[in-house]
Design an enzyme around this catalytic site. Structure first.
Site, PDB file in Angstrom:
ATOM      1  N   CYS A   1      52.896  44.228  42.535  1.00  0.00           N
ATOM      2  CA  CYS A   1      53.216  45.119  43.614  1.00  0.00           C
ATOM      3  C   CYS A   1      53.923  46.384  43.185  1.00  0.00           C
ATOM      4  CB  CYS A   1      53.974  44.400  44.689  1.00  0.00           C
ATOM      5  SG  CYS A   1      53.102  44.804  46.176  1.00  0.00           S
TER       6      CYS A   1
ATOM      7  N   ARG B   1      50.461  49.613  48.650  1.00  0.00           N
ATOM      8  CA  ARG B   1      50.021  48.579  47.715  1.00  0.00           C
ATOM      9  C   ARG B   1      50.073  47.189  48.344  1.00  0.00           C
ATOM     10  NH1 ARG B   1      50.773  50.823  42.251  1.00  0.00           N
ATOM     11  NH2 ARG B   1      51.098  48.778  41.379  1.00  0.00           N
TER      12      ARG B   1
ATOM     13  N   TRP C   1      54.644  41.057  45.809  1.00  0.00           N
ATOM     14  CA  TRP C   1      53.391  40.422  46.205  1.00  0.00           C
ATOM     15  C   TRP C   1      53.475  39.042  45.549  1.00  0.00           C
ATOM     16  CZ3 TRP C   1      49.597  41.042  49.598  1.00  0.00           C
ATOM     17  CH2 TRP C   1      48.429  40.303  49.448  1.00  0.00           C
TER      18      TRP C   1
ATOM     19  N   ASN D   1      57.154  42.968  38.277  1.00  0.00           N
ATOM     20  CA  ASN D   1      55.779  42.885  38.799  1.00  0.00           C
ATOM     21  C   ASN D   1      54.956  42.163  37.742  1.00  0.00           C
ATOM     22  OD1 ASN D   1      55.492  46.114  40.459  1.00  0.00           O
ATOM     23  ND2 ASN D   1      56.118  44.142  41.235  1.00  0.00           N
ATOM     24  N   GLY D   2      54.165  41.190  38.176  1.00  0.00           N
ATOM     25  CA  GLY D   2      53.297  40.487  37.230  1.00  0.00           C
ATOM     26  C   GLY D   2      53.486  38.985  37.324  1.00  0.00           C
TER      27      GLY D   2
ATOM     28  N   GLU E   1      25.747  38.599  51.167  1.00  0.00           N
ATOM     29  CA  GLU E   1      26.972  39.402  50.997  1.00  0.00           C
ATOM     30  C   GLU E   1      26.617  40.874  50.879  1.00  0.00           C
ATOM     31  OE1 GLU E   1      29.923  39.153  51.502  1.00  0.00           O
ATOM     32  OE2 GLU E   1      30.885  40.724  50.342  1.00  0.00           O
TER      33      GLU E   1
ATOM     34  N   LYS F   1      28.027  43.796  53.352  1.00  0.00           N
ATOM     35  CA  LYS F   1      28.720  44.994  52.841  1.00  0.00           C
ATOM     36  C   LYS F   1      28.073  46.248  53.403  1.00  0.00           C
ATOM     37  CE  LYS F   1      32.133  43.748  51.255  1.00  0.00           C
ATOM     38  NZ  LYS F   1      32.012  42.542  51.933  1.00  0.00           N
TER      39      LYS F   1
ATOM     40  N   GLU G   1      28.785  46.624  57.253  1.00  0.00           N
ATOM     41  CA  GLU G   1      30.161  46.936  57.682  1.00  0.00           C
ATOM     42  C   GLU G   1      30.644  48.272  57.138  1.00  0.00           C
ATOM     43  OE1 GLU G   1      33.115  44.095  56.495  1.00  0.00           O
ATOM     44  OE2 GLU G   1      32.191  43.727  54.570  1.00  0.00           O
TER      45      GLU G   1
ATOM     46  N   HIS H   1       7.878  33.576  56.158  1.00  0.00           N
ATOM     47  CA  HIS H   1       7.916  32.832  57.439  1.00  0.00           C
ATOM     48  C   HIS H   1       8.344  33.745  58.582  1.00  0.00           C
ATOM     49  CE1 HIS H   1       7.220  29.079  55.324  1.00  0.00           C
ATOM     50  NE2 HIS H   1       8.109  29.482  54.420  1.00  0.00           N
TER      51      HIS H   1
ATOM     52  N   LYS I   1      41.248  44.046  58.928  1.00  0.00           N
ATOM     53  CA  LYS I   1      41.310  43.428  57.600  1.00  0.00           C
ATOM     54  C   LYS I   1      41.493  41.919  57.732  1.00  0.00           C
ATOM     55  CE  LYS I   1      41.240  42.986  53.273  1.00  0.00           C
ATOM     56  NZ  LYS I   1      39.904  42.980  52.628  1.00  0.00           N
TER      57      LYS I   1
HETATM   58  C1  AGP Z   1      34.550  41.001  54.514  1.00  0.00           C
HETATM   59  O1  AGP Z   1      34.087  42.223  53.963  1.00  0.00           O
HETATM   60  C2  AGP Z   1      34.870  41.137  55.968  1.00  0.00           C
HETATM   61  N1  AGP Z   1      35.855  42.153  56.135  1.00  0.00           N
HETATM   62  C3  AGP Z   1      35.172  39.848  56.688  1.00  0.00           C
HETATM   63  O2  AGP Z   1      33.939  39.192  56.822  1.00  0.00           O
HETATM   64  C4  AGP Z   1      36.125  38.822  56.016  1.00  0.00           C
HETATM   65  O3  AGP Z   1      35.531  38.307  54.851  1.00  0.00           O
HETATM   66  C5  AGP Z   1      36.366  37.671  57.011  1.00  0.00           C
HETATM   67  O4  AGP Z   1      37.008  38.193  58.151  1.00  0.00           O
HETATM   68  C6  AGP Z   1      37.202  36.534  56.419  1.00  0.00           C
HETATM   69  O5  AGP Z   1      38.482  37.019  56.097  1.00  0.00           O
HETATM   70  P1  AGP Z   1      39.433  36.102  55.167  1.00  0.00           P
HETATM   71  O6  AGP Z   1      38.753  35.968  53.852  1.00  0.00           O
HETATM   72  O7  AGP Z   1      40.720  36.863  55.092  1.00  0.00           O
HETATM   73  O8  AGP Z   1      39.589  34.766  55.853  1.00  0.00           O
HETATM   74  N1  GLU Z   2      55.510  36.774  39.884  1.00  0.00           N
HETATM   75  C1  GLU Z   2      56.633  37.413  40.580  1.00  0.00           C
HETATM   76  C2  GLU Z   2      56.949  36.698  41.909  1.00  0.00           C
HETATM   77  O1  GLU Z   2      56.133  35.936  42.384  1.00  0.00           O
HETATM   78  C3  GLU Z   2      56.338  38.887  40.843  1.00  0.00           C
HETATM   79  C4  GLU Z   2      55.252  39.100  41.866  1.00  0.00           C
HETATM   80  C5  GLU Z   2      54.929  40.594  42.041  1.00  0.00           C
HETATM   81  O2  GLU Z   2      54.283  41.172  41.125  1.00  0.00           O
HETATM   82  O3  GLU Z   2      55.289  41.190  43.082  1.00  0.00           O
HETATM   83  O4  GLU Z   2      57.999  36.908  42.475  1.00  0.00           O
END
Ligand code: AGP
Ligand code: GLU
Length: 611
Positions: free
Chosen positions: A2, A27, A73, A99-100, A484, A488, A491, A507, A606
């Site tokens: 992150c 990020r 993250w 981070n890592g 897939e 892509k 969407e 078919h 998302k």
């Molecule tokens: C993927 O490009 C789409 N945005 C969407 O189909 C997504 O894969 C689906 O909503 C599932 O999301 P999730 O993997 O976070 O569960």
């Molecule tokens: N591995 C660390 C954690 O889990 C750092 C994660 C990160 O890169 O933000 O806290």
């Protein structure tokens, strides 16, 4: 994965650090915190957004001339207040952000536990910090020396910033695998995961390289390697604007994430796959290996792109583990009062870990006695928390609404699970197992090769952007990739596209074929290839346009195609991680040439947390 920020100099550190964290919000993160040199170390941290942290510390004494900040993250330890960074060492004199991933943290933790250390968090970061302090105390050496000695034993990826209460002006930083930029000011220095936190203060930056360590004071920047040799910092003039930096120099997050895939697949394999030793280590799977091996049935439950990953996994698990696999749309599964038998294993696949349909589907299955394994990207998300076990995909935050790097990371995790189980069951010979481990290890590099054709695919996008419909066809492991690819395109470009098993075309869908219809074949060289070539001929015979994803050197398919998109040779089981890449790029570039919002397509979210 992150964001990190640091400052030391004559200005007030807190405003610079907290603003820098806000700049890094793009990020994606789950928790945040700051440490300030204010008559000793003051640490403020919590789960949630930067704004929540700010609200939480209004009124506190935030005066400081040196400080560090972090957006987390999570990879080790759920997102919560105690796992948030900065962490403080046992003595309380050191504060660190990271981070890592420290892969060998468990081993280091055991050593420290034997020496009487206790831990306040579940993170790998706190282990590294106390490991550094142990060396500093034991060897009676400087913090700088202790960091150097410690990092020689560390396996994994890191960028770390450390504050030492006894040296309030100094920040010590080091990196391997995660990014670190140092901004050079007049009598002051700035640090960041990218240049966005320092942009308004200085355009003179030093990009720290792997295995380098920096000792930073207001008027001094010392750069060394882990062998304690001094290096000359290479100061560059920054010419990027803020918007560009957030996307790492790419025009969109989606393109950045497509190009991150060699790294994110590598991150997914890191610390798990050892092709030389022939081992795959995933704690959350190992503890359920018996149940998976003995399962009469495995049910993959997911939505959208994650459902396509489940379809690929069906072919892989049935081939390698000889276990019956079903793949269910979570939304259908949950409303159907599904038949769940004792011993059934459910694998829930989800990037966000918050998709409502998938969440309820596995709650239903769990209530009926199934074992739930999560293949999830967001650590500590709802699906991860209610699963019995599973494995994180470690793809890092996926900002673009269209899922790209999460998909290939899901495939990497699912493939590792199938390899592990098939080998343990004996349904996969040791020779083929070792061969596939070696091949899987080489996939990140092959994805990087596939990406070198992006400019050619960008040209194809201009050629086909006005088509009204597309048909995507594939067989076997590449059939889900055809689905897939079609998703892509839909969407991102709003062009109607349909994915189909290539053999099914005759078919019905073949009635669609004429000189206006591009038919995209996912036709990498595999055991279905001959049949796919015949399907290409059927399209050509009806004047359809054939655009094929092919294996390098496949002259037959090239001769039958109007245009080709090339990927390197690989075992058919692993091909989807390669064959999807050109389709991601094709959808992206068509969306761009149509001037659409490729990162936030209309009507899409998302994470679909509604039912
Ligand atoms: C993927 O490009 C789409 N945005 C969407 O189909 C997504 O894969 C689906 O909503 C599932 O999301 P999730 O993997 O976070 O569960
Ligand atoms: N591995 C660390 C954690 O889990 C750092 C994660 C990160 O890169 O933000 O806290």
């Amino acid at each position: 994965m992150c964001g990190i920020v640091g400052y030391t100099g004559p200005r007030e550190a807190y405003p610079i650090v907290i603003k820098g964290l806000r700049r890094l919000e793009y990020r994606g993160y789950d928790s945040t915190g700051v440490a300030l040199q204010n008559n000793g170390l003051k640490v403020y941290k919590k789960k949630g957004k930067v704004a929540e942290l700010e609200e939480n510390i209004v009124g506190k004494d935030l005066h400081a001339h040196a400080g560090i900040g972090h957006t987390r993250w999570a990879t080790h330890g759920e997102p919560n207040d105690r796992n948030a960074h900065p962490h403080q060492s046992a003595s309380g004199k050191l504060a660190m952000i990271h981070n890592g991933i420290i892969e060998n943290y468990a081993q280091l933790k055991n050593e420290l536990l034997k020496k009487g250390y206790t831990f306040k968090s579940d993170t790998d970061t706190e282990v590294l910090l106390n490991f550094i302090e142990e060396i500093m105390v034991n060897n009676e050496c400087s913090l700088e020396e202790a960091v150097r000695v410690a990092l020689k034993r560390v396996v994994g990826a890191y960028v770390i910033l450390l504050l030492n209460e006894d040296d309030p002006e100094t920040i010590i930083a080091a990196r391997k695998g995660s990014p670190l930029v140092i901004g050079v000011g007049k009598g002051e220095h700035f640090l960041g995961s990218d240049a966005s936190p320092m942009l308004e203060y200085t355009k003179e930056v030093v990009y720290v390289n792997d295995y380098e360590l920096a000792i930073i004071r207001p008027d001094e920047l010392i750069l060394k390697n882990l062998g304690n040799e001094k290096l000359t910092p290479y100061v560059q003039k920054l010419d990027l604007e803020l918007a560009a930096i957030e996307k790492g120099g790419y025009d969109h997050f989606m393109l950045k994430e497509i190009f991150e895939q060699p790294q994110t697949i590598q991150d997914c394999l890191r610390g798990r796959l050892d092709a030389d030793a022939g081992t795959i280590t995933m704690a959350g799977i190992d503890q359920y290996a018996e149940q998976i091996m003995n399962a009469k049935r495995i049910v993959m439950v997911a939505c959208g792109t994650s459902w396509h990953a489940g379809l690929v996994a069906e072919y892989i698990f049935e081939e390698l583990c000889r276990i019956n696999v079903e793949v269910e749309y979570a939304s259908e599964f949950r409303y159907r009062n599904p038949v769940i038998s004792e011993g059934d294993v459910i694998i829930a696949i989800s990037q966000s870990g918050e998709t409502a349909d998938t969440l309820v589907a596995i709650e239903t299955a769990k209530a009926k006695g199934a074992i739930i394994l999560g293949v999830v990207n967001v650590v500590g998300s709802s699906i991860a928390r209610i699963s019995h076990g599973g494995a994180y995909t470690h793809a890092g935050p996926e900002i673009g609404v269209a899922s790209t790097k999460a998909f290939t990371a899901q495939l990497a995790v699912l493939t590792m699970i199938a390899l592990k189980i098939g080998h343990a069951k004996g349904t996969l010979s040791n020779e083929r197992y070792m061969g596939l481990l070696k091949e899987l290890n080489a996939i990140p590099e092959k994805v990087a090769v596939a990406l070198t054709h992006s400019e050619h695919i960008r040209k194809l996008a201009s050629k086909y952007k006005d088509a009204r419909d597309f048909l995507y066809l594939g067989r076997g492991y590449n059939f889900p990739v055809a689905l897939e690819g079609a998703l892509k395109l839909k969407e991102i470009s709003y062009i109607h596209a349909e994915g189909y098993p290539a053999a099914e075309m005759k078919h019905g869908p073949i009635a669609l074929v004429d000189e206006t219809l591009p038919v995209v074949f996912v036709a990498t060289r595999d055991s279905y290839h001959e049949k796919v070539v015949s399907n290409m001929q059927e399209i050509k015979a009806r004047k359809g346009m054939v655009v094929s994803v092919i294996t390098e050197g496949d002259e037959t398919s090239t001769g039958l195609s109007n245009d080709v998109m090339i990927v390197p040779e690989c075992d058919e089981i692993l091909a989807p991680m390669l064959s999807v890449v050109p389709l991601q790029l094709l959808a992206y570039y068509i969306g761009v040439v149509k001037d659409l919002d490729v990162d936030k397509p209309r009507n899409l979210a998302k994470s679909v947390t509604v039912e």
